[in-house]
Scaffold this motif. Sequence first.
Motif, short mmCIF file in Angstrom:
data_model
loop_
_atom_site.label_atom_id
_atom_site.label_comp_id
_atom_site.label_asym_id
_atom_site.label_seq_id
_atom_site.Cartn_x
_atom_site.Cartn_y
_atom_site.Cartn_z
N LEU A 56 9.27 -0.55 -1.06
CA LEU A 56 10.29 0.69 -1.26
C LEU A 56 9.30 2.03 -1.20
O LEU A 56 10.02 2.80 -0.24
CB LEU A 56 10.43 0.69 -2.80
N ARG A 57 8.11 1.80 -1.39
CA ARG A 57 7.23 3.07 -0.94
C ARG A 57 7.30 3.33 0.54
O ARG A 57 7.01 4.42 0.93
CB ARG A 57 5.80 2.71 -1.57
N ASP A 60 10.55 4.78 1.77
CA ASP A 60 10.54 6.08 1.22
C ASP A 60 9.62 7.00 2.08
O ASP A 60 10.15 7.97 2.64
CB ASP A 60 10.12 6.31 -0.32
N SER A 61 8.39 6.59 2.35
CA SER A 61 7.52 7.51 3.28
C SER A 61 8.29 7.56 4.77
O SER A 61 8.10 8.69 5.42
CB SER A 61 6.31 6.94 3.70
N TRP A 75 15.61 14.79 2.45
CA TRP A 75 15.16 13.50 1.79
C TRP A 75 14.71 13.80 0.55
O TRP A 75 13.70 14.35 0.30
CB TRP A 75 14.33 12.86 2.77
N PRO A 77 12.24 12.47 -2.24
CA PRO A 77 11.24 11.45 -2.10
C PRO A 77 11.23 10.55 -3.56
O PRO A 77 11.51 11.49 -4.68
CB PRO A 77 9.77 12.02 -1.83
N LEU A 78 10.80 9.50 -3.76
CA LEU A 78 10.67 8.78 -5.08
C LEU A 78 9.15 8.49 -5.45
O LEU A 78 8.91 7.80 -6.36
CB LEU A 78 11.66 7.67 -5.07
N GLU A 82 8.45 4.34 -8.61
CA GLU A 82 8.72 3.00 -7.92
C GLU A 82 8.94 2.09 -9.21
O GLU A 82 9.90 1.19 -9.20
CB GLU A 82 7.77 2.37 -6.96
N ARG A 103 18.17 10.38 -6.15
CA ARG A 103 16.78 9.55 -5.71
C ARG A 103 16.68 8.20 -5.90
O ARG A 103 15.57 7.62 -6.09
CB ARG A 103 15.77 10.59 -6.69
N HIS A 105 16.97 5.38 -4.52
CA HIS A 105 16.58 4.64 -3.26
C HIS A 105 16.19 3.24 -3.78
O HIS A 105 16.68 2.10 -3.07
CB HIS A 105 15.85 5.29 -2.40
#
Length: 380
Positions: A56-57, A60-61, A75, A77-78, A82, A103, A105
């Motif tokens: 997931l990270r 997101d990046s 976008w 970001p989260l 996580e 947010r 995602h």
Amino acid sequence: MTPSDRIATGLLTRPDGFAQLITPEGERRADPDLDRWVVDIDTEALRGLYRDMSVLRRIDSEGIALQRQGEVGLWPPLLGQEAAQVGSARALRSDDFVFGSYREHGVAWVRGIDPADVLRVWRGAASSGWNPYDYGMAVPQIIIGAQSLHATGWAMGAKWDGSDAAAVAYFGDGATSEGDVNEALVFAASFEAPVVFFCQNNGWAISEPVGLQSKQPLAQRADGFGVPGIRVDGNDVLAVLAATRVALDRARRGGGPTFIEAVTYRMGPHTTADDPKRYRTDDELADWRARDPISRVGALLAASGLDLETLEREVEVEAARAAGELRASIATMADPEPMTVFDHVYAEPHSHLDRQREQYARYLAQFDDGASGATEGGAR
């Protein structure tokens, strides 16, 4: 009083202000209230949670990178959240329904939604990237806090239908100052709706700190509505999973709503249009970086004897593949035709919408060079 009722009625208190099962250093902390809710989470299950958060990270990046390169309009970001999203989402059943903000995602990932379908919305290629009924998750809600009302309505309907499914409304700390969230809490408490209000307290409502909005923990606000609150370390995926299971169990047993405050931190900007350096310090960021949700699970796995380096390599391969697929999806993501904005607005024909469609078609015809897709009659 059932175990879930006892925990969720304010008896869950800790010296540090929230429930925690994995410390930032990766040590497993025993908890007589929560341990029973995660007895099934063995080393293999922890590996899965580590994998979820790591992939997931990376996704997101990649979303941030695509925005910076002009492929995506915006976008949110989260990074840092996580554990709050993966832990809570892994507690859900397939027939539960998620109502998120913009947010979530990570929740979408756990629900099986293709990251490309999440990206599609932020690229402007679709007004909604997926069919909510296929995944038990509504499309992103931009209006702050509105999804809490949607979740409460869905939960009331599920209860009247005789189902033991529950709804979960995700929102941030800033949304707790909105009327919609407060109205949803009133209705949910009054009708004992099976809904979990999941607040990701990430410290900042854009540029305003949470301490400006509330002089007490947000979970305590729920008490004024007659809704029990649980305050949990939002960077501890195991504690979040346990707390969400507590709340869902209470909902399924007819106990009504529960408010969860997951104390976490937004490590990145509010959205890619934001500059967080204008309102927070490097020291604050460093303090929260030491509480990283992924590294603490990694440390716990390593302490249990797992070969963490091998796991990291495996996860990196999967994360890189997911990010590559997300980037590749841009090439096949066609822009919608202008007139499709009227599609799926109403389930049945609607004269007012028909009139708008005709007016918009005439407007487009003023610039028509063959690319607008509009005709004199308003149809393609």
